[in-house]
Design a protein around this motif. Structure first.
Motif, PDB file in Angstrom:
ATOM      1  N   LEU A 158      10.393  20.903  17.629  1.00  0.00           N
ATOM      2  CA  LEU A 158      11.398  20.021  17.022  1.00  0.00           C
ATOM      3  C   LEU A 158      12.327  20.819  16.104  1.00  0.00           C
ATOM      4  N   ALA A 159      11.714  21.790  15.425  1.00  0.00           N
ATOM      5  CA  ALA A 159      12.499  22.601  14.500  1.00  0.00           C
ATOM      6  C   ALA A 159      13.627  23.319  15.229  1.00  0.00           C
ATOM      7  N   ASP A 160      13.307  23.795  16.469  1.00  0.00           N
ATOM      8  CA  ASP A 160      14.331  24.501  17.223  1.00  0.00           C
ATOM      9  C   ASP A 160      15.480  23.587  17.607  1.00  0.00           C
ATOM     10  N   VAL A 161      15.114  22.354  18.015  1.00  0.00           N
ATOM     11  CA  VAL A 161      16.149  21.378  18.365  1.00  0.00           C
ATOM     12  C   VAL A 161      17.073  21.172  17.165  1.00  0.00           C
ATOM     13  N   ALA A 162      16.446  21.018  15.995  1.00  0.00           N
ATOM     14  CA  ALA A 162      17.247  20.807  14.785  1.00  0.00           C
ATOM     15  C   ALA A 162      18.150  22.002  14.505  1.00  0.00           C
ATOM     16  N   VAL A 163      17.605  23.197  14.686  1.00  0.00           N
ATOM     17  CA  VAL A 163      18.391  24.397  14.393  1.00  0.00           C
ATOM     18  C   VAL A 163      19.573  24.510  15.347  1.00  0.00           C
ATOM     19  N   ILE A 164      19.300  24.256  16.661  1.00  0.00           N
ATOM     20  CA  ILE A 164      20.385  24.352  17.648  1.00  0.00           C
ATOM     21  C   ILE A 164      21.475  23.334  17.332  1.00  0.00           C
ATOM     22  N   LEU A 165      21.058  22.087  17.119  1.00  0.00           N
ATOM     23  CA  LEU A 165      22.028  21.029  16.815  1.00  0.00           C
ATOM     24  C   LEU A 165      22.852  21.389  15.579  1.00  0.00           C
ATOM     25  N   GLY A 166      22.140  21.826  14.552  1.00  0.00           N
ATOM     26  CA  GLY A 166      22.806  22.160  13.302  1.00  0.00           C
ATOM     27  C   GLY A 166      23.845  23.251  13.508  1.00  0.00           C
ATOM     28  N   THR A 167      23.470  24.274  14.274  1.00  0.00           N
ATOM     29  CA  THR A 167      24.399  25.378  14.522  1.00  0.00           C
ATOM     30  C   THR A 167      25.640  24.897  15.264  1.00  0.00           C
ATOM     31  N   LEU A 168      25.408  24.061  16.306  1.00  0.00           N
ATOM     32  CA  LEU A 168      26.531  23.556  17.095  1.00  0.00           C
ATOM     33  C   LEU A 168      27.482  22.738  16.227  1.00  0.00           C
ATOM     34  N   ILE A 169      26.915  21.852  15.425  1.00  0.00           N
ATOM     35  CA  ILE A 169      27.753  21.001  14.567  1.00  0.00           C
ATOM     36  C   ILE A 169      28.588  21.871  13.631  1.00  0.00           C
ATOM     37  N   LEU A 170      27.939  22.869  13.056  1.00  0.00           N
ATOM     38  CA  LEU A 170      28.631  23.749  12.119  1.00  0.00           C
ATOM     39  C   LEU A 170      29.801  24.451  12.802  1.00  0.00           C
ATOM     40  N   LEU A 171      29.542  24.989  14.016  1.00  0.00           N
ATOM     41  CA  LEU A 171      30.588  25.695  14.749  1.00  0.00           C
ATOM     42  C   LEU A 171      31.764  24.766  15.044  1.00  0.00           C
ATOM     43  N   ALA A 172      31.443  23.543  15.535  1.00  0.00           N
ATOM     44  CA  ALA A 172      32.494  22.588  15.870  1.00  0.00           C
ATOM     45  C   ALA A 172      33.341  22.274  14.642  1.00  0.00           C
ATOM     46  N   LEU A 173      32.652  22.049  13.509  1.00  0.00           N
ATOM     47  CA  LEU A 173      33.370  21.710  12.273  1.00  0.00           C
ATOM     48  C   LEU A 173      34.315  22.827  11.867  1.00  0.00           C
ATOM     49  N   VAL A 174      33.799  24.048  11.883  1.00  0.00           N
ATOM     50  CA  VAL A 174      34.610  25.172  11.436  1.00  0.00           C
ATOM     51  C   VAL A 174      35.823  25.347  12.346  1.00  0.00           C
ATOM     52  N   ALA A 175      35.600  25.217  13.680  1.00  0.00           N
ATOM     53  CA  ALA A 175      36.700  25.380  14.625  1.00  0.00           C
ATOM     54  C   ALA A 175      37.767  24.326  14.380  1.00  0.00           C
ATOM     55  N   ASN A 176      37.308  23.096  14.222  1.00  0.00           N
ATOM     56  CA  ASN A 176      38.218  21.975  14.039  1.00  0.00           C
ATOM     57  C   ASN A 176      39.045  22.128  12.762  1.00  0.00           C
ATOM     58  N   ILE A 177      38.370  22.447  11.672  1.00  0.00           N
ATOM     59  CA  ILE A 177      39.052  22.505  10.383  1.00  0.00           C
ATOM     60  C   ILE A 177      39.899  23.760  10.274  1.00  0.00           C
ATOM     61  N   GLY A 178      39.362  24.858  10.833  1.00  0.00           N
ATOM     62  CA  GLY A 178      40.080  26.125  10.740  1.00  0.00           C
ATOM     63  C   GLY A 178      41.414  26.090  11.461  1.00  0.00           C
ATOM     64  N   ALA A 179      41.488  25.269  12.532  1.00  0.00           N
ATOM     65  CA  ALA A 179      42.726  25.206  13.316  1.00  0.00           C
ATOM     66  C   ALA A 179      43.893  24.744  12.457  1.00  0.00           C
ATOM     67  N   GLY A 180      43.604  23.927  11.431  1.00  0.00           N
ATOM     68  CA  GLY A 180      44.667  23.367  10.611  1.00  0.00           C
ATOM     69  C   GLY A 180      45.350  24.381   9.713  1.00  0.00           C
ATOM     70  N   THR A 181      44.760  25.563   9.556  1.00  0.00           N
ATOM     71  CA  THR A 181      45.295  26.474   8.544  1.00  0.00           C
ATOM     72  C   THR A 181      46.534  27.217   9.020  1.00  0.00           C
ATOM     73  N   THR A 182      46.806  27.210  10.330  1.00  0.00           N
ATOM     74  CA  THR A 182      47.925  28.029  10.807  1.00  0.00           C
ATOM     75  C   THR A 182      49.141  27.189  11.186  1.00  0.00           C
ATOM     76  N   VAL A 183      49.130  25.888  10.806  1.00  0.00           N
ATOM     77  CA  VAL A 183      50.265  25.039  11.176  1.00  0.00           C
ATOM     78  C   VAL A 183      51.538  25.554  10.519  1.00  0.00           C
ATOM     79  N   SER A 184      52.664  25.129  11.110  1.00  0.00           N
ATOM     80  CA  SER A 184      53.956  25.622  10.638  1.00  0.00           C
ATOM     81  C   SER A 184      54.276  25.091   9.239  1.00  0.00           C
ATOM     82  N   PHE A 185      54.955  25.867   8.490  1.00  0.00           N
ATOM     83  CA  PHE A 185      55.262  25.527   7.102  1.00  0.00           C
ATOM     84  C   PHE A 185      56.564  26.215   6.745  1.00  0.00           C
ATOM     85  N   GLN A 186      57.586  25.417   6.464  1.00  0.00           N
ATOM     86  CA  GLN A 186      58.894  25.997   6.224  1.00  0.00           C
ATOM     87  C   GLN A 186      59.455  25.416   4.935  1.00  0.00           C
TER      88      GLN A 186
END
Lengths: 574, 455
Positions: free
Chosen positions: A17-45
């Motif tokens: 069960l611990a492994d399932v939790a670790v895998i899920l946790g890692t995936l969620i973290l990666l998705a979050l970082v990708a999603n939020i990180g994308a916002g940092t390069t938007v255009s700004f003038q």
């Protein structure tokens, strides 16, 4: 040595069960970082295209994510800087003589005063992208947390036990091996604690640096800090409540998911050769150690890791011969003179700049304002001491209460007080309290907890037999305080006082001017002076303000805190 | 450890090595080692025996290439040594284990640094761990181990490198008596069984019995400055039998040498004391004081006074008290300096004043102590003289500290100051306010007349 899995391990399924939790946790973290990180390069003038902040509470998780990401990027940079700076300072006598005093000064300079300089600089660096603002904000957080960490690392490097060092030399450890096997591990516990404390302080600066007006220009960066700023401008009380709730959740989550596991892990770096009394625990750490995936991955990566560190080890051979110490000395004298010369030129040019632009009268005016702010900081320290030390001592003497309340106080100390400012400002507006006095309270919102926190720790450090002795000889009331408690908690109080006073000086820049919608409250003081100069982009006044504030902080540290420290170290310690 | 072709070759040669450290503010230098020459040959166990201040640990570190000599040269296998000596491995007094590495990882450390591959590393390390009897503890962390087991890890870490010479820096002195006895015996067994993983052993110690038990040759170092006084060959069959009369006479002989800094070490047991060389007149601050608290002196004297004729055999005394040379000899030195005792031929005998001091009341013993200081310790008299000359009858501590600092490095000057303050306070000759860091003359002029015997 187990080279083969035990039969018992083979019988179990490869994944628990611990492994399932670790895998899920890692995936969620990666998705979050990708999603939020994308916002940092938007255009700004600027000034045409500026990011908008939407006060819908549903956006808060995203904003909080953006702010948290910034915090972690800054934390990562702080680590890199700390390792490099501390290592060089501890290993080169010459570099040490410049780097350590410089660190001491940088530590005392009010970070918030810098924001205006850095924001314009970084925007120019990344034209047409929000990355400029992003880096400016990250830089502000970085400067708020890095000096403490660097000092801690440097100090640990200097205090590596001599025989361990000799063993490393004699056993021919390369510089890389020495760094990874001896120096970083021996500094790890102090460094992590410092990083955790500084990270807590960083929330204050992330909030401040996301929405800033520099040179008559409003800059907004999507994040929880700009959300609060917008809510203040629109006088939206419910939105502020939601923001408050969010930041509480984020701080608790980061603590549980990030810091606790690290602290639990770092316990193995304790240098005391006996088993420690109370081993820190963390459910995330337990989960990670129970799960088999991390270990499997570790075994998979081991050969690669081995060859990388082997490569790095051969690249950094151990220093061949210990240097003869005679020849260096003459060079050192020249080095000292050169250094003095450079410092002199720098000081002269700053002085010349200030005098030629604003004039001597302005200098005296800022010194006067500095005195006013100094009075505020001092009143705050005295009041916080009078109120919180008795409470802290009462808590510290009661082990059960202490265990219960200490995490709460620690949380309060790391809670960014500027999230509460609007509520207090509203109170001032309703009751008509002048900010000249009110700003003391605003500054205290963050600073007082250090005093409480350290009073508790100090009271806990008083040995039980001394307390029993005090009971036995009938010490009570004021006498008990005079003979036992005050000397007993003195050194802890000094630690708390230094931190609180540093925090208060920094906070003065944001608490001597506050706003609620279009209502603005201003106090007379150096903090308000710097804040006003920053808003209109008056460079000479910004420079003068920061210089004078640094002067006050450094002077205060040298004249008072350092002496108290010495007293605490030589006389009042167990 | 087989000697090549039965002929003894020099593994390490120390050639006229001196080491000095500069004193602060260019006041000259403090010499730790002066003109030391010695050599370590194949197949022998050698001890460097000396009291504190003889620079024995410094010498060991110079031979290991950890610190460079100021003058002279160290040769390793006939070649001048530059940088850390890779032919030696060291066992440290404080074990020097990395607490965050397991036993195995600690042992592997040196091999890893030499780039030995993982498989070989593991095999050799496990063998070394086996050799020191730590089988089964490979994955334990040092903090889980007792002191003796930690030092076993220290030995394994050195063994695994198969050094030419194994250096030991007081390897047993951080352990309790029984543990150190046990470990010492095992190391000796390993050496005698000719399976020892190094060709020679060099051990730094201040324990005379240990040196005679383990070594073939004991090199005696003198103090202030550190120098070789001579060597004693332990001509006993291995393993050295402690009950052998020759063993006892060797121990006795070395004690005699160590308690008489002026004796010439000839290596032949039974020696008559040499005439004392004339001491040149110097500043009182140039002469070191033995770092002993007054309590230590009176404690020792009280133990000796109970013996018949107030005389005691020094090795027996050391054994009874479980004190190593470094702890016992300074107390003896102080007792001799103050005229409370006399030392000759490995025996200590109390003088009449010493017997009086050991048996009288606290107040009178203070008088006696003061009287002896006035006669024998010029530096404290000089301090009192300085204080008397001041109108305020007080003086900053720095002033005296600086006077010592002219002749000694800072840490030593600090210790000398602390010792002088302890003695002066006990004798009520002056007072010291640690907060203000000032020395004062006491209010009542109890010290005005120099001697007031018989009350």
């Amino acid at each position: 040595m187990k080279t083969f899995p035990s039969p018992e391990a083979l019988q179990r399924l490869p994944f628990g069960l611990a492994d399932v939790a670790v895998i899920l946790g890692t995936l969620i973290l990666l998705a979050l970082v990708a999603n939020i990180g994308a916002g940092t390069t938007v255009s700004f003038q600027p000034p045409e295209i500026l990011p908008e902040v939407n006060l819908d509470p549903l956006n808060l998780p995203y904003y909080a994510g953006r702010s948290t990401l910034r915090m972690f990027v800054a934390l990562f940079l702080s680590w890199m800087f700390t390792l490099a700076y501390g290592y060089i300072a501890a290993n080169s006598k010459r570099a040490e003589r410049i780097m350590i005093p410089m660190l001491d000064i940088l530590q005392s300079v009010p970070v918030l005063g810098f924001l205006s300089i850095t924001v314009t600089g970084f925007i120019a660096l990344f034209p047409g992208s929000l990355l400029g603002l992003e880096t400016a904000s990250i830089f502000a957080i970085f400067t708020s947390q890095v000096w403490n960490m660097t000092f801690s690392f440097y100090q640990s490097l200097r205090t590596v036990p001599k025989e361990l060092h000799e063993a490393a030399v004699l056993y021919r450890l390369s510089r890389w091996e020495r760094f990874t096997k001896l120096e970083v591990p021996s500094a790890m516990i102090g460094l992590l604690w410092n990083a955790m404390m500084s990270f807590g302080g960083g929330w204050f600066f992330v909030a401040e640096s996301e929405a800033i007006s520099v040179l008559n220009q409003e800059y907004t960066l999507p994040g929880i800090g700009s959300y609060v700023a917008t809510a203040i401008a629109q006088e939206n009380l419910p939105a502020l409540g939601w923001a408050l709730l969010t930041i509480v959740v984020v701080i608790v989550a980061v603590d549980q998911l990030f810091w606790r596991p690290l602290i639990a892990w770092s316990d193995k770096f304790r240098v005391e050769q006996s088993a420690s009394v109370e081993v820190p625990s963390s459910w995330v750490y337990d989960l990670l150690t129970t799960a088999r995936i991390p270990r499997l991955l570790g075994q998979f990566v081991l050969p690669l890791q081995e060859s990388i560190s082997h490569f790095l080890a051969t690249m950094t051979p151990s220093p061949a011969a210990p240097r003869q110490d005679q020849t260096i000395r003459n060079g050192d004298r020249w080095f000292d003179w050169a250094l003095l010369g450079i410092i002199g030129i720098c000081l002269a040019s700053v002085l010349q700049f200030i005098l030629s632009t604003v004039g001597i009268a302005e200098v005296f005016k800022t010194l006067g304002l500095g005195l006013l702010t100094l009075v505020r900081v001092s009143v705050l320290l005295v009041a916080a001491t009078l109120i919180w030390t008795p409470i802290g001592v009462a808590i510290g003497f009661n082990p059960r209460l202490a265990r219960l309340l200490q995490p709460l106080v620690q949380f309060l100390a790391s809670f960014p007080s500027n999230f509460i400012f609007p509520f207090v400002t509203l109170l001032f507006l309703r009751t008509g309290i002048s900010l000249d006095f009110g700003s003391i309270m605003l500054m205290a919102l963050g600073a007082q907890w250090y005093i409480l926190f350290n009073s508790i720790a100090g009271a806990q450090s008083i040995p039980t037999d001394l307390r029993e002795m005090a009971d036995d000889v009938g010490l009570a009331g004021w006498q008990r305080w005079q003979k036992l408690i005050i000397p007993g908690i003195f050194s802890a109080w000094v630690t708390g006082g230094v931190t609180a006073s540093g925090g208060a000086w920094n906070a003065s820049i944001v608490s001597e001017i506050v706003a609620w919608g279009t209502n603005k409250l201003t106090a007379t003081g150096l903090g308000a002076y710097i804040a006003t100069a920053t808003a209109v982009g008056d460079w000479p006044k910004i420079t003068l303000g920061i210089a004078v504030m640094s002067l006050f902080v450094v002077g205060f540290n040298r004249l008072i805190w350092r002496r108290l420290y010495q007293l605490a170290e030589t006389k009042y310690h167990f | 450890m087989a000697a090549t072709n039965g002929q003894l070759s020099n593994l390490i040669t120390v050639d006229q090595v001196s080491k000095s450290f500069p004193l602060p503010e260019g006041k000259g230098e403090f010499t730790v080692l002066s003109n030391v020459s010695l050599s370590i040959r194949t197949g022998e166990v050698v001890a460097l025996l000396g009291r504190s201040g003889s620079g024995k640990s410094t010498l060991l570190r110079i031979m290991a290439g950890l610190i460079p000599p100021t003058r002279g040269e160290v040769l390793s296998n006939e070649r001048p040594l530059r940088g850390p000596n890779d032919k030696v491995a060291m066992v440290f007094q404080s074990f020097a284990l990395l607490p965050w590495l397991t036993v195995l990882e600690n042992v592997e450390l040196g091999l890893e640094a030499r780039g030995v591959r993982r498989g070989d590393r593991l095999r050799q390390s496990l063998k070394a761990i086996d050799l020191v009897g730590l089988d089964g503890f490979e994955s334990a962390y040092p903090k889980e181990l007792s002191g003796g087991m930690k030092q076993r890890v220290g030995f394994a870490r050195a063994f695994v490198l198969r050094p030419q010479v194994l250096f030991m820096d007081e390897p047993f002195s951080a352990l309790d008596v029984l543990t150190s006895e046990n470990l010492r015996g095992e190391i000796d067994d390993l050496w005698n069984a000719k399976t020892f993983p190094s060709e020679s052993i060099l051990i730094v110690t201040h324990n005379i019995e240990e040196a005679v038990f383990l070594c073939d040759r004991v090199i005696i170092l003198g103090a202030n400055p550190g120098r070789v006084r001579g060597e004693v060959v332990i001509d006993l069959p291995r393993p050295h039998d402690r009950t052998h009369p020759r063993f006892k006479s060797l121990v006795e002989y070395i004690y005699t040498i160590m308690t008489n800094p002026e004796i010439e070490v000839t290596g032949t047991v039974s020696v008559a004391p040499q005439p004392t060389p004339e001491v040149t007149t110097q500043s009182p601050y140039a002469k070191p004081l033995p770092h002993v608290r007054v309590g230590g002196i009176s404690g020792l004297l009280e133990l000796i006074v109970d013996q018949p004729q107030g005389t005691d055999d020094i090795p027996r005394l050391a054994e009874r008290l479980q004190l190593a040379v470094d702890d016992l000899l300074p107390i003896l030195d102080a007792s001799v300096l103050l005229g409370f005792a006399e030392v000759s031929q490995g025996d200590v005998r109390l003088t009449a004043v010493g017997q009086d001091f050991a048996t009288t009341t606290i107040l009178r013993s203070k008088d006696l102590f003061r009287q002896q200081i006035l006669q024998h310790v010029p530096v404290i008299n000089s301090i009192v003289q300085t204080l008397r000359e001041k109108r305020s009858r007080s003086m900053r501590a720095d002033f005296f500290f600086d006077l010592w600092n002219e002749y000694f490095p800072t840490t030593e000057a600090e210790r000398l100051f602390a010792t002088a303050v302890d003695w002066g306070r006990y004798a009520e000759m002056f007072e010291y306010d640690a907060g203000e860091e000032r020395l004062y003359l006491p209010e009542s002029p109890a010290i005005a007349p120099p001697i007031e015997t018989e009350t």
